[in-house]
Scaffold this motif. Structure first.
Motif, PDB file in Angstrom:
ATOM      1  N   ALA A  94       0.832  -1.201   0.000  1.00 29.18           N
ATOM      2  CA  ALA A  94       0.000   0.000   0.000  1.00 29.18           C
ATOM      3  C   ALA A  94       0.873   1.260   0.000  1.00 29.18           C
ATOM      4  CB  ALA A  94      -0.943  -0.001   1.196  1.00 29.18           C
ATOM      5  N   GLN A  95       1.908   1.240   0.813  1.00 27.95           N
ATOM      6  CA  GLN A  95       2.828   2.383   0.863  1.00 27.95           C
ATOM      7  C   GLN A  95       3.559   2.545  -0.477  1.00 27.95           C
ATOM      8  OE1 GLN A  95       5.719   2.189   4.030  1.00 27.95           O
ATOM      9  NE2 GLN A  95       6.713   4.085   3.432  1.00 27.95           N
ATOM     10  N   GLN A  96       3.970   1.446  -1.056  1.00 25.38           N
ATOM     11  CA  GLN A  96       4.660   1.492  -2.348  1.00 25.38           C
ATOM     12  C   GLN A  96       3.743   2.024  -3.443  1.00 25.38           C
ATOM     13  OE1 GLN A  96       6.017  -2.538  -2.592  1.00 25.38           O
ATOM     14  NE2 GLN A  96       7.791  -2.163  -1.270  1.00 25.38           N
ATOM     15  N   ASN A  97       2.513   1.552  -3.471  1.00 30.82           N
ATOM     16  CA  ASN A  97       1.557   2.027  -4.472  1.00 30.82           C
ATOM     17  C   ASN A  97       1.260   3.516  -4.308  1.00 30.82           C
ATOM     18  OD1 ASN A  97       1.370  -0.451  -5.766  1.00 30.82           O
ATOM     19  ND2 ASN A  97      -0.345  -1.123  -4.506  1.00 30.82           N
ATOM     20  N   ALA A  98       1.153   3.959  -3.066  1.00 29.97           N
ATOM     21  CA  ALA A  98       0.928   5.380  -2.805  1.00 29.97           C
ATOM     22  C   ALA A  98       2.132   6.205  -3.277  1.00 29.97           C
ATOM     23  CB  ALA A  98       0.663   5.616  -1.325  1.00 29.97           C
ATOM     24  N   MET A  99       3.330   5.689  -3.057  1.00 30.33           N
ATOM     25  CA  MET A  99       4.531   6.408  -3.479  1.00 30.33           C
ATOM     26  C   MET A  99       4.657   6.421  -4.996  1.00 30.33           C
ATOM     27  SD  MET A  99       6.931   8.168  -2.127  1.00 30.33           S
ATOM     28  CE  MET A  99       7.253   9.300  -3.456  1.00 30.33           C
ATOM     29  N   ILE A 100       4.272   5.324  -5.640  1.00 28.67           N
ATOM     30  CA  ILE A 100       4.290   5.284  -7.104  1.00 28.67           C
ATOM     31  C   ILE A 100       3.351   6.357  -7.654  1.00 28.67           C
ATOM     32  CG2 ILE A 100       3.531   3.917  -9.094  1.00 28.67           C
ATOM     33  CD1 ILE A 100       4.732   1.450  -7.563  1.00 28.67           C
ATOM     34  N   ALA A 101       2.157   6.461  -7.088  1.00 30.46           N
ATOM     35  CA  ALA A 101       1.203   7.475  -7.537  1.00 30.46           C
ATOM     36  C   ALA A 101       1.740   8.880  -7.278  1.00 30.46           C
ATOM     37  CB  ALA A 101      -0.144   7.278  -6.844  1.00 30.46           C
ATOM     38  N   ALA A 102       2.313   9.095  -6.101  1.00 34.18           N
ATOM     39  CA  ALA A 102       2.851  10.418  -5.761  1.00 34.18           C
ATOM     40  C   ALA A 102       4.036  10.767  -6.657  1.00 34.18           C
ATOM     41  CB  ALA A 102       3.262  10.451  -4.291  1.00 34.18           C
ATOM     42  N   CYS A 103       4.901   9.808  -6.891  1.00 37.08           N
ATOM     43  CA  CYS A 103       6.077  10.037  -7.726  1.00 37.08           C
ATOM     44  C   CYS A 103       5.662  10.350  -9.164  1.00 37.08           C
ATOM     45  CB  CYS A 103       6.998   8.824  -7.668  1.00 37.08           C
ATOM     46  SG  CYS A 103       8.549   9.070  -8.548  1.00 37.08           S
ATOM     47  N   SER A 104       4.707   9.593  -9.677  1.00 38.07           N
ATOM     48  CA  SER A 104       4.223   9.836 -11.038  1.00 38.07           C
ATOM     49  C   SER A 104       3.623  11.234 -11.163  1.00 38.07           C
ATOM     50  CB  SER A 104       3.194   8.776 -11.430  1.00 38.07           C
ATOM     51  OG  SER A 104       3.795   7.497 -11.480  1.00 38.07           O
ATOM     52  N   ALA A 105       2.843  11.627 -10.175  1.00 37.30           N
ATOM     53  CA  ALA A 105       2.232  12.956 -10.200  1.00 37.30           C
ATOM     54  C   ALA A 105       3.283  14.053 -10.103  1.00 37.30           C
ATOM     55  CB  ALA A 105       1.220  13.083  -9.057  1.00 37.30           C
ATOM     56  N   ARG A 106       4.246  13.883  -9.221  1.00 35.44           N
ATOM     57  CA  ARG A 106       5.284  14.900  -9.063  1.00 35.44           C
ATOM     58  C   ARG A 106       6.210  14.940 -10.267  1.00 35.44           C
ATOM     59  NH1 ARG A 106       7.962  15.012  -3.419  1.00 35.44           N
ATOM     60  NH2 ARG A 106       9.093  16.674  -4.477  1.00 35.44           N
ATOM     61  N   PHE A 107       6.418  13.793 -10.908  1.00 36.80           N
ATOM     62  CA  PHE A 107       7.221  13.824 -12.119  1.00 36.80           C
ATOM     63  C   PHE A 107       6.546  14.720 -13.152  1.00 36.80           C
ATOM     64  CE2 PHE A 107       8.515  12.715 -16.329  1.00 36.80           C
ATOM     65  CZ  PHE A 107       9.891  12.758 -16.207  1.00 36.80           C
ATOM     66  N   ALA A 108       5.243  14.512 -13.339  1.00 38.41           N
ATOM     67  CA  ALA A 108       4.505  15.286 -14.345  1.00 38.41           C
ATOM     68  C   ALA A 108       4.440  16.772 -13.995  1.00 38.41           C
ATOM     69  CB  ALA A 108       3.093  14.718 -14.499  1.00 38.41           C
ATOM     70  N   SER A 109       4.256  17.088 -12.734  1.00 41.01           N
ATOM     71  CA  SER A 109       4.036  18.486 -12.347  1.00 41.01           C
ATOM     72  C   SER A 109       5.322  19.253 -12.034  1.00 41.01           C
ATOM     73  CB  SER A 109       3.101  18.565 -11.138  1.00 41.01           C
ATOM     74  OG  SER A 109       3.723  18.019  -9.985  1.00 41.01           O
ATOM     75  N   GLU A 110       6.394  18.559 -11.655  1.00 38.62           N
ATOM     76  CA  GLU A 110       7.617  19.240 -11.236  1.00 38.62           C
ATOM     77  C   GLU A 110       8.835  18.875 -12.082  1.00 38.62           C
ATOM     78  OE1 GLU A 110       8.255  18.524  -7.043  1.00 38.62           O
ATOM     79  OE2 GLU A 110       6.126  18.835  -6.609  1.00 38.62           O
ATOM     80  N   LEU A 111       9.086  17.599 -12.226  1.00 42.43           N
ATOM     81  CA  LEU A 111      10.330  17.181 -12.872  1.00 42.43           C
ATOM     82  C   LEU A 111      10.301  17.361 -14.383  1.00 42.43           C
ATOM     83  CD1 LEU A 111      11.078  14.028 -10.723  1.00 42.43           C
ATOM     84  CD2 LEU A 111      12.149  16.273 -10.554  1.00 42.43           C
TER      85      LEU A 111
END
Length: 128
Positions: free
Chosen positions: A34-51
């Motif tokens: 669950a923590q990994q899936n949440a981090m995958i979602a957060a990372c994907s979102a931050r990649f699109a919006s920031e990186l």
């Protein structure tokens, strides 16, 4: 390290990218799906919006200046690393914890390269 004013915002964004890499590494090691899936979602979102916007600024504004100065190896390495990170970010949902760990390693190494080598070369080209 004091950065040229033209690079300060990008350098601050590098700090945020390092924090994201650390969070990815911790989630990968947690052995909690669950923590990994949440981090995958957060990372994907931050990649699109920031990186991704950060990469685009570097590619549009910085790399042409370096290329014109003959720093082709730095430009080619930056573009190759951006491509690898983009590809991995897109594949995170399928890659799971291993993808998070790989993303963390790539992002950490990329930021260190840019701060130590790419930005150092750029500062020599920027007016005082």
């Amino acid at each position: 390290m004091k950065r040229h004013v033209a690079l300060q915002d990008l350098s601050r964004e590098h700090h945020h990218a390092l924090k994201l890499a650390l969070d990815c590494r911790r989630a990968a090691a947690a052995q909690d799906a669950a923590q990994q899936n949440a981090m995958i979602a957060a990372c994907s979102a931050r990649f699109a919006s920031e990186l991704e916007p950060h990469f685009q600024i570097e590619e549009r504004d910085l790399l042409p200046r370096l290329a014109a100065a003959g720093e082709t190896a730095l430009v080619e390495r930056t573009l190759a690393e951006h491509a690898a990170i983009r590809k991995l970010a897109a594949a995170l949902p399928q890659r799971g914890a291993g993808g998070l760990e790989e993303f963390a390693v790539l992002m950490n190494a990329h930021v260190r390269f840019e701060e130590r080598q790419l930005f150092a070369a750029l500062e020599k080209l920027l007016p005082a």
